[in-house]
Design a protein around this motif. Structure first.
Motif, PDB file in Angstrom:
ATOM      1  N   GLU A 612       0.831  -1.203   0.000  1.00 23.51           N
ATOM      2  CA  GLU A 612       0.000   0.000   0.000  1.00 23.51           C
ATOM      3  C   GLU A 612       0.868   1.256   0.000  1.00 23.51           C
ATOM      4  OE1 GLU A 612      -2.843   0.006   3.139  1.00 23.51           O
ATOM      5  OE2 GLU A 612      -3.809  -1.855   2.509  1.00 23.51           O
ATOM      6  N   ALA A 613       1.922   1.235   0.824  1.00 23.24           N
ATOM      7  CA  ALA A 613       2.807   2.401   0.900  1.00 23.24           C
ATOM      8  C   ALA A 613       3.537   2.622  -0.420  1.00 23.24           C
ATOM      9  CB  ALA A 613       3.809   2.218   2.042  1.00 23.24           C
ATOM     10  N   LEU A 614       3.997   1.550  -1.037  1.00 23.13           N
ATOM     11  CA  LEU A 614       4.716   1.673  -2.308  1.00 23.13           C
ATOM     12  C   LEU A 614       3.794   2.142  -3.427  1.00 23.13           C
ATOM     13  CD1 LEU A 614       7.019  -1.485  -2.174  1.00 23.13           C
ATOM     14  CD2 LEU A 614       7.719   0.899  -1.944  1.00 23.13           C
ATOM     15  N   LEU A 615       2.531   1.735  -3.386  1.00 22.27           N
ATOM     16  CA  LEU A 615       1.577   2.215  -4.394  1.00 22.27           C
ATOM     17  C   LEU A 615       1.396   3.724  -4.293  1.00 22.27           C
ATOM     18  CD1 LEU A 615      -1.138  -0.601  -4.268  1.00 22.27           C
ATOM     19  CD2 LEU A 615       0.250   0.016  -6.253  1.00 22.27           C
ATOM     20  N   VAL A 616       1.331   4.235  -3.070  1.00 19.01           N
ATOM     21  CA  VAL A 616       1.218   5.682  -2.881  1.00 19.01           C
ATOM     22  C   VAL A 616       2.487   6.375  -3.380  1.00 19.01           C
ATOM     23  CG1 VAL A 616       1.040   7.535  -1.166  1.00 19.01           C
ATOM     24  CG2 VAL A 616      -0.390   5.490  -0.945  1.00 19.01           C
ATOM     25  N   ALA A 617       3.654   5.787  -3.050  1.00 20.61           N
ATOM     26  CA  ALA A 617       4.926   6.369  -3.501  1.00 20.61           C
ATOM     27  C   ALA A 617       5.001   6.393  -5.023  1.00 20.61           C
ATOM     28  CB  ALA A 617       6.101   5.568  -2.916  1.00 20.61           C
ATOM     29  N   LYS A 618       4.556   5.299  -5.637  1.00 25.93           N
ATOM     30  CA  LYS A 618       4.588   5.248  -7.099  1.00 25.93           C
ATOM     31  C   LYS A 618       3.644   6.281  -7.693  1.00 25.93           C
ATOM     32  CE  LYS A 618       4.484   2.075 -11.024  1.00 25.93           C
ATOM     33  NZ  LYS A 618       4.388   0.671 -11.467  1.00 25.93           N
ATOM     34  N   ARG A 619       2.495   6.452  -7.051  1.00 28.50           N
ATOM     35  CA  ARG A 619       1.527   7.443  -7.530  1.00 28.50           C
ATOM     36  C   ARG A 619       2.129   8.844  -7.486  1.00 28.50           C
ATOM     37  NH1 ARG A 619      -0.827   9.735 -10.280  1.00 28.50           N
ATOM     38  NH2 ARG A 619      -2.872  10.702 -10.172  1.00 28.50           N
ATOM     39  N   MET A 620       2.810   9.169  -6.387  1.00 25.77           N
ATOM     40  CA  MET A 620       3.448  10.474  -6.261  1.00 25.77           C
ATOM     41  C   MET A 620       4.544  10.636  -7.308  1.00 25.77           C
ATOM     42  SD  MET A 620       1.996  12.355  -4.025  1.00 25.77           S
ATOM     43  CE  MET A 620       3.250  13.626  -4.121  1.00 25.77           C
TER      44      MET A 620
END
Length: 634
Positions: A612-620
């Motif tokens: 979940e955290a990496l998905l947010v990082a990738k989105r940013m």
């Protein structure tokens, strides 16, 4: 057209299309520009198209029956607008308005549906995207509900009286005042309970009751004559805050603890010293009174076992990771202040005198943002009040050169290693007068290159910790508006943000390279979020430096929607918690502190959180990359 082709090929769900299918979409698509305040469409329009946002920010607006408007979410570069509505024949149930200047690719609904019919894999990806969006919405709502009660998640609200109470000490009511006093003296008691059978409670005796007895009574009086009668009782399974509230507001110092009306223990003010917040207060108090460097060294986070235990307890209680980082940064601030005071005294003893002009010691990077863990090195500098016009300017420069060398060396001894890039106050580049700093920032804005941009990135998070804070405020005020308008600088920052990739493939699975299959939390996730938020903060004139505070200010300005903010906050909580726990493990094994973790060692829940955290990082990172590519093409 090539730019739009590249955007579509990299954007889910279009990455599964063939080149010919992408070209078919583009052939029927239309490129449009909307200025701030313009509507991409209104809710009463037919849903005959999808909108792929190429640049800018747009917001989703629901028009309520009472005439009010509510913003439900924000769209960022790379977002596909109208995907769920596309599969129905209904009109839009919301409007979309440009929050600032936006560029979009308008894709015809009929062409999209035709390709979905002909390409089952693409159709499957579209439906997966819709499902993921619905699951994301559910998770956001759940996290929002959980977050409403997180403010209560401090130790006092989770700790039961039974876990902090002391063993009961009872005396019979026939004990004399003198006998009771002797008992206090020989055993160092803070209080006792008067009981006939060691299970019932008649009253309590503390030093206050003894003082009254000695002042107004006779030494041989029975203690029941002077005891505090009918004290309030607290159940052993009550929360600690209930007992503390009673002690505070009723101005008593001892409470009997009962279980089913039978005496089992007692609590006093000392009982609360075992709670984690008290451990931190104790360490902070000792640090604030430290007179010698060695004492500061022993109390520094990397060296103090009690500090490690305190942090581990906070992690185990699921305290927000970024709040733990803030607490650690506050503690390190005090280390900086104690070290600077010692350095000033040393300069005085050596005959250099007191500081000749005002100065402000600033911290930068993660310490400046109050996001420090055990693994962070020094990033600091100094702002000196203007002195170049003074006749003894060379002496002033020499004084601060000697002072900052002492400061940086002693911080190193305290477990804060020197910055490998030399970003420290002892280096003249990071020790300047106020006017000189303003000139340097202006040079950065107009002349900086890709090599220097990283230094500027660290500098932008500066925060004062000692000295004349007005110098820091003056510098911040003078540069905020200039940086807000520095589009080339922002583009370089965007480019720097995408140097390191988030190791997720297009379908969200972790992809690790190398023999060890390790993950660098900082370079692969934290950096993308922190840098992305910083760029938005600069663009919209936000002066806060802490990432969470920047995020909430951007939410206030309607640049980020509250659900996006919750997702990012949750991601940072996971990432910082992982990093701190990893640091604690490395400290316990006496090995080098790094940001490197091994995902193969995680359990199922840890893998879920990290994904979940990496998905947010990738989105940013995608937002930064699309903005960079778009700005470069203009």
């Amino acid at each position: 057209m090539q730019d739009f082709y590249d955007v579509l090929k990299k954007k889910e769900p279009f990455h599964s299309l063939s080149d010919a299918e992408v070209e078919e979409l583009i052939a029927s698509a239309r490129f449009s520009t909307y200025h701030k305040g313009q509507f991409l469409y209104h809710e009463d329009e037919d849903a005959d198209a999808l909108y792929l946002l190429v640049s800018g920010i747009a917001k989703n607006i629901v028009h309520k029956s009472n005439g009010q408007q509510a913003t439900m979410r924000f769209y960022y570069p790379g977002d596909l607008i109208g995907l769920m509505i596309m599969l129905t024949d209904e009109t839009m149930t919301f409007s979309v308005q440009a929050n600032d200047d936006c560029e979009v690719i308008r894709i015809k609904k009929e062409v999209m549906l035709k390709i979905m019919t002909e390409n089952p894999a693409f159709s499957h990806n579209v439906l997966d995207t819709i499902g993921e969006r619905m699951r994301s919405l559910y998770d956001e709502i759940k996290q929002e509900r959980d977050r409403e009660t997180e403010g209560e998640n401090i130790a006092l609200y989770r700790t039961r009286v039974s876990s902090i109470m002391d063993s009961k000490v009872t005396i019979p009511p026939t004990y004399s005042v003198l006998e009771t006093a002797e008992l206090f003296r020989t055993n160092n008691y803070d209080g006792v309970i008067v009981s006939e059978d060691r299970e019932s409670v008649m009253g309590t005796v503390t030093p206050l009751e003894l003082f009254n007895a000695f002042t107004h009574g006779d030494f041989q009086d029975p203690i029941h004559k002077w005891m505090y009668q009918n004290p309030n009782l607290v159940e052993e399974d009550a929360f600690s805050y209930e007992a503390l509230a009673y002690l505070k507001f009723h101005k008593v110092s001892l409470l009997p603890v009962v279980k089913r009306d039978k005496l089992v223990g007692m609590v006093s003010a000392k009982s609360f010293l075992g709670i984690q917040e008290s451990a931190y207060l104790d360490l902070s108090y000792r640090l604030s009174r430290a007179k010698e460097l060695q004492e500061i060294v022993s109390l520094s986070p990397p060296n103090h076992k009690e500090f490690h235990s305190f942090i581990e307890d906070l992690l185990n209680e699921n305290t927000l990771g970024y709040e733990i980082c803030e607490m650690m940064s506050n503690y390190n601030d005090e280390i900086h202040r104690r070290v600077i005071l010692l350095a000033e005294k040393e300069m005085l003893r050596e005959g250099h005198g007191r500081p000749p002009v005002n100065y402000c010691f600033i911290v930068m990077g993660s310490e400046g943002r109050k996001e420090q863990a055990f693994s962070t090195d020094q990033d600091n500098g100094m702002i000196i009040d203007d002195y170049e016009h003074l006749s003894h300017r060379d002496e002033i420069d020499a004084y601060f050169s000697k002072l900052t060398i002492k400061i940086n060396e002693r911080l190193t001894e305290c477990g804060l290693p020197e910055c490998s890039g030399g970003i420290m106050a002892k280096n003249s580049k990071w020790r300047r007068s106020l006017t000189d700093w303003k000139k340097e920032v202006n040079r950065w804005i107009t002349e900086t290159d890709a090599e220097e941009i990283r230094n500027f990135t660290i500098f932008m998070d500066f925060r004062p910790v000692y000295g004349d804070f007005d110098l820091s405020r003056s510098l911040r005020r003078s540069i905020t508006d200039r940086i807000k308008k520095a589009h080339t600088l922002q583009m370089l920052l965007m480019k720097d943000t995408i140097r390191f990739r988030v190791p997720l493939n297009p379908i969200g699975k972790l992809q690790l390279r190398g023999k060890e299959k390790t993950l660098d939390l900082k370079k692969s996730a934290i950096m993308q979020i922190v840098n992305g938020i910083r760029i938005f903060a600069m663009k919209y004139g936000v002066e806060e430096v802490n990432t969470i505070k920047r995020l909430n200010e951007l939410k206030r300005k309607e640049i980020f929607h509250h659900r996006d903010v919750v997702n990012i906050e949750t991601a940072l909580h996971y990432l910082y918690s992982f990093r701190i726990r990893q640091n604690l493990y490395q400290l316990s094994k006496d090995i080098e502190i790094t940001n490197i973790v091994k995902p193969q060692e995680w359990d199922k829940e840890e893998r879920r959180k990290m994904r979940e955290a990496l998905l947010v990082a990738k989105r940013m990172q995608q937002v930064s990359e699309l903005s960079f590519r778009r700005n470069r093409s203009i």
